[in-house]
Scaffold this active site. Structure first.
Site, PDB file in Angstrom:
ATOM      1  N   LYS A 116      94.796 -36.043 -56.067  1.00 58.59           N
ATOM      2  CA  LYS A 116      93.468 -35.655 -55.536  1.00 58.59           C
ATOM      3  C   LYS A 116      93.526 -35.350 -54.038  1.00 58.59           C
ATOM      4  CE  LYS A 116      92.598 -36.441 -59.599  1.00 58.59           C
ATOM      5  NZ  LYS A 116      92.629 -35.313 -60.514  1.00 58.59           N
ATOM      6  N   GLU A 200      86.622 -40.774 -48.070  1.00 57.75           N
ATOM      7  CA  GLU A 200      85.602 -39.726 -48.015  1.00 57.75           C
ATOM      8  C   GLU A 200      84.271 -40.361 -47.657  1.00 57.75           C
ATOM      9  OE1 GLU A 200      85.309 -37.652 -51.756  1.00 57.75           O
ATOM     10  OE2 GLU A 200      87.115 -36.466 -51.412  1.00 57.75           O
ATOM     11  N   ILE A 203      78.742 -39.891 -50.844  1.00 58.80           N
ATOM     12  CA  ILE A 203      77.516 -39.124 -51.087  1.00 58.80           C
ATOM     13  C   ILE A 203      76.651 -39.935 -52.053  1.00 58.80           C
ATOM     14  CG2 ILE A 203      76.563 -36.892 -51.809  1.00 58.80           C
ATOM     15  CD1 ILE A 203      78.566 -36.545 -49.547  1.00 58.80           C
ATOM     16  N   ARG A 292      92.498 -28.766 -67.894  1.00 57.46           N
ATOM     17  CA  ARG A 292      92.510 -28.816 -69.369  1.00 57.46           C
ATOM     18  C   ARG A 292      91.237 -28.163 -69.896  1.00 57.46           C
ATOM     19  NH1 ARG A 292      90.409 -33.793 -67.591  1.00 57.46           N
ATOM     20  NH2 ARG A 292      88.249 -34.069 -68.285  1.00 57.46           N
ATOM     21  N   ARG A 338      76.451 -35.703 -76.347  1.00 58.09           N
ATOM     22  CA  ARG A 338      77.640 -36.331 -76.943  1.00 58.09           C
ATOM     23  C   ARG A 338      77.183 -37.452 -77.869  1.00 58.09           C
ATOM     24  NH1 ARG A 338      82.617 -36.785 -72.662  1.00 58.09           N
ATOM     25  NH2 ARG A 338      82.238 -34.814 -71.570  1.00 58.09           N
TER      26      ARG A 338
HETATM   27  C1  MV4 Z   1      82.307 -39.323 -55.095  1.00 59.26           C
HETATM   28  C2  MV4 Z   1      80.998 -39.832 -55.150  1.00 59.26           C
HETATM   29  C3  MV4 Z   1      80.295 -39.927 -53.967  1.00 59.26           C
HETATM   30  N1  MV4 Z   1      80.869 -39.547 -52.799  1.00 59.26           N
HETATM   31  N2  MV4 Z   1      82.834 -38.952 -53.920  1.00 59.26           N
HETATM   32  C4  MV4 Z   1      83.411 -40.189 -59.623  1.00 59.26           C
HETATM   33  C5  MV4 Z   1      84.401 -39.536 -60.514  1.00 59.26           C
HETATM   34  C6  MV4 Z   1      85.285 -38.710 -59.650  1.00 59.26           C
HETATM   35  N3  MV4 Z   1      85.465 -37.450 -60.268  1.00 59.26           N
HETATM   36  C7  MV4 Z   1      84.576 -38.623 -58.342  1.00 59.26           C
HETATM   37  N4  MV4 Z   1      83.428 -39.466 -58.428  1.00 59.26           N
HETATM   38  C8  MV4 Z   1      82.577 -39.585 -57.381  1.00 59.26           C
HETATM   39  N5  MV4 Z   1      83.060 -39.198 -56.187  1.00 59.26           N
HETATM   40  C9  MV4 Z   1      82.118 -39.080 -52.815  1.00 59.26           C
HETATM   41  N6  MV4 Z   1      82.667 -38.724 -51.641  1.00 59.26           N
HETATM   42  C10 MV4 Z   1      80.462 -40.189 -56.382  1.00 59.26           C
HETATM   43  C11 MV4 Z   1      81.268 -40.084 -57.506  1.00 59.26           C
HETATM   44  C12 MV4 Z   1      80.639 -40.492 -58.730  1.00 59.26           C
HETATM   45  C13 MV4 Z   1      80.417 -39.586 -59.766  1.00 59.26           C
HETATM   46  C14 MV4 Z   1      80.837 -38.263 -59.695  1.00 59.26           C
HETATM   47  C15 MV4 Z   1      80.626 -37.399 -60.730  1.00 59.26           C
HETATM   48  C16 MV4 Z   1      79.972 -37.846 -61.867  1.00 59.26           C
HETATM   49  C17 MV4 Z   1      79.566 -39.133 -61.955  1.00 59.26           C
HETATM   50  C18 MV4 Z   1      79.776 -40.026 -60.910  1.00 59.26           C
HETATM   51  C19 MV4 Z   1      79.339 -41.339 -61.034  1.00 59.26           C
HETATM   52  C20 MV4 Z   1      79.564 -42.206 -60.026  1.00 59.26           C
HETATM   53  C21 MV4 Z   1      80.228 -41.795 -58.876  1.00 59.26           C
END
Ligand code: MV4
Length: 448
Positions: A116, A200, A203, A292, A338
């Protein structure tokens, strides 16, 4: 074009690949574990080979067993589906070194994007916005504290080898940053044998919007618009839709173009998804690439009319994309629920067992992707997805009405499912108004 393909997966996605192969006039060989022996979908393959006992590590994740089956069955390519070996660059390399095409991206792009922190660097090079954060990996605690103060709390500690929410820690002050770093490193070391982490800005309450892309082996890359995937619980998505509601057209276009720039920079081909966070002010930030086909790909198939699995196979065989960006349109509104064999009333505990009654919905605008029939036994060994219920209608309000109708028709007995929860979601005012973010489920169903 290939004459014969092996599908290295199970359940609904194995069936989805079998159907795509037959639509292309290609023979398909299924593999199965002892837990899936006799499953009805296997009869639709041209041949089915047992690859081992129920545990995935001894069957669907076992590279030597799958390669052996592919050699015996004399296939020209392997489709990995999603999960299992689908994002394993080593598996892709082994397949190709055996002269069996891996239906997916090049292994070097998989390796680079699988990290990542590397994906983040590549995004920055491609002028794709990323979340404000550390310039690379974190070396020591003192540096992390200085960085976090510069970024501004709250910050999120992320494992470079993580993804899909694994190995993340929120820190709201110096003390929780120090303890979080230790914990995140240990967790990442244990889970991925790589303890490297980066920071990071965290958010709060973002939307999760992803862009479907297709690239061929001749350098052409197109996007197939976005999917809104915020409705999830503990990183398990529940509902996905396209177009994303309440996303201004200019922001949508900018996100889609950013996704194309990124995958072009990665030298990527085949199907892939770029994930973004979108904040309350509609600023968007790249977070990761899924190398994927995804569970929710049919949402995009419905709004674009493009068969993504068919395109994956064509691309792997070296064919050029048969359409240009301008020829791809986003028509109407598509939504997916789903359906998992889980009990939403009991903390989503898995609910395997025999399906004594399976009465699926149908009618105009309804698509059901499933391998389940009445009498099917849901094995306890794998993920609990049993069906994907999709609707496609001219507008979002009509799609919601159609989904409510379809959910009301759907009768499943013998196992618990997420259908009752979906019926509640589709009655919820905030959902109906498209006011969703990644905290929607936990805010509205706190005990779930
Ligand atoms: C984040 C975030 C808030 N701020 N990055 C969760 C899965 C991974 N793909 C990245 N994720 C997140 N990254 C920053 N800088 C919040 C999440 C996150 C989230 C992201 C997508 C879908 C669901 C989520 C549930 C909780 C946290």
């Amino acid at each position: 074009m290939f004459q014969r393909i092996l599908v290295a997966n199970r359940g609904e996605i194995a069936l989805r690949v079998i159907r795509a192969c037959h639509d292309l006039g290609i023979e398909v060989v299924a593999v199965f574990s002892e837990a899936d022996r006799g499953a009805p979908y296997l009869a639709l393959a041209d041949e089915a080979i047992c690859i081992g006992p129920p545990p995935a590590t001894d069957s669907y994740l076992n590279i030597p067993r799958i390669i052996s089956a592919a050699e015996i069955a004399n296939v020209q390519a392997i489709h990995p589906g999603y999960g299992f070996l689908s994002e394993n660059a080593h598996f892709a390399e082994i397949c190709r070194s055996c002269n069996i095409e891996f239906i997916g991206p090049p292994q070097d792009a998989m390796r680079r994007l699988g990290n990542k922190n590397e994906a983040r660097k590549l995004a920055q090079q491609a002028k794709v916005p990323v979340v404000p954060g550390s310039e690379g990996l974190i070396d020591n605690e003192a540096e992390a504290v200085r960085l976090a103060q510069a970024i501004g709390y709250p910050v999120l500690i992320k494992a470079a080898a993580g993804g899909g929410g694994r190995g993340m820690r929120v820190a709201r002050n110096d003390i929780s940053l120090r303890t979080g770093l230790q914990a995140a490193r240990q967790e990442a070391e244990k889970a991925f044998k790589d303890g490297s982490v980066y920071l990071e800005k965290y958010i709060e309450q973002p939307r999760h919007i992803e862009v479907q892309i297709l690239g061929d082996r001749h350098g052409n890359v197109v996007h197939l618009f976005e999917r809104e995937c915020s409705l999830q619980r503990r990183h398990q998505k529940l509902v996905e839709e396209s177009p994303a509601p309440n996303l201004p057209a200019d922001v949508r276009d900018a996100i889609c173009q950013a996704a194309v720039r990124l995958v072009k920079a990665a030298g990527y081909y085949n199907a892939g998804t770029c994930e973004f966070l979108v904040d309350a002010e509609n600023r968007f930030y790249f977070i990761e690439v899924n190398a994927r086909i995804q569970v929710e790909h049919p949402v995009t198939e419905l709004v674009t009319g493009i068969d993504l699995v068919r395109q994956q196979i064509r691309i792997a065989a070296g064919e050029p994309l048969p359409f240009s960006q301008e020829q791809i349109t986003q028509r109407g509104s598509a939504i997916e629920c789903r359906i998992n064999a889980e009990d939403p009333a009991a903390d989503f505990r898995p609910s395997p067992g025999t399906v004594t009654r399976w009465q699926p919905p149908g009618g105009p605008g309804v698509r059901l992707d499933t391998h389940v029939v009445t009498g099917y036994r849901v094995p306890p060994n794998y993920d609990s997805l049993v069906a994907k219920l999709l609707v496609h209608q001219p507008t979002r309000p009509e799609a919601i009405a159609c989904m409510r109708r379809a959910l009301s028709e759907f009768i499943v007995e013998g196992i618990k499912t997420t259908i009752p929860l979906h019926r509640e979601i589709f009655k919820h005012t905030a959902f109906i108004e498209g006011r969703v973010d990644t905290t929607f489920i936990e805010r509205n169903w706190p005990r779930s």
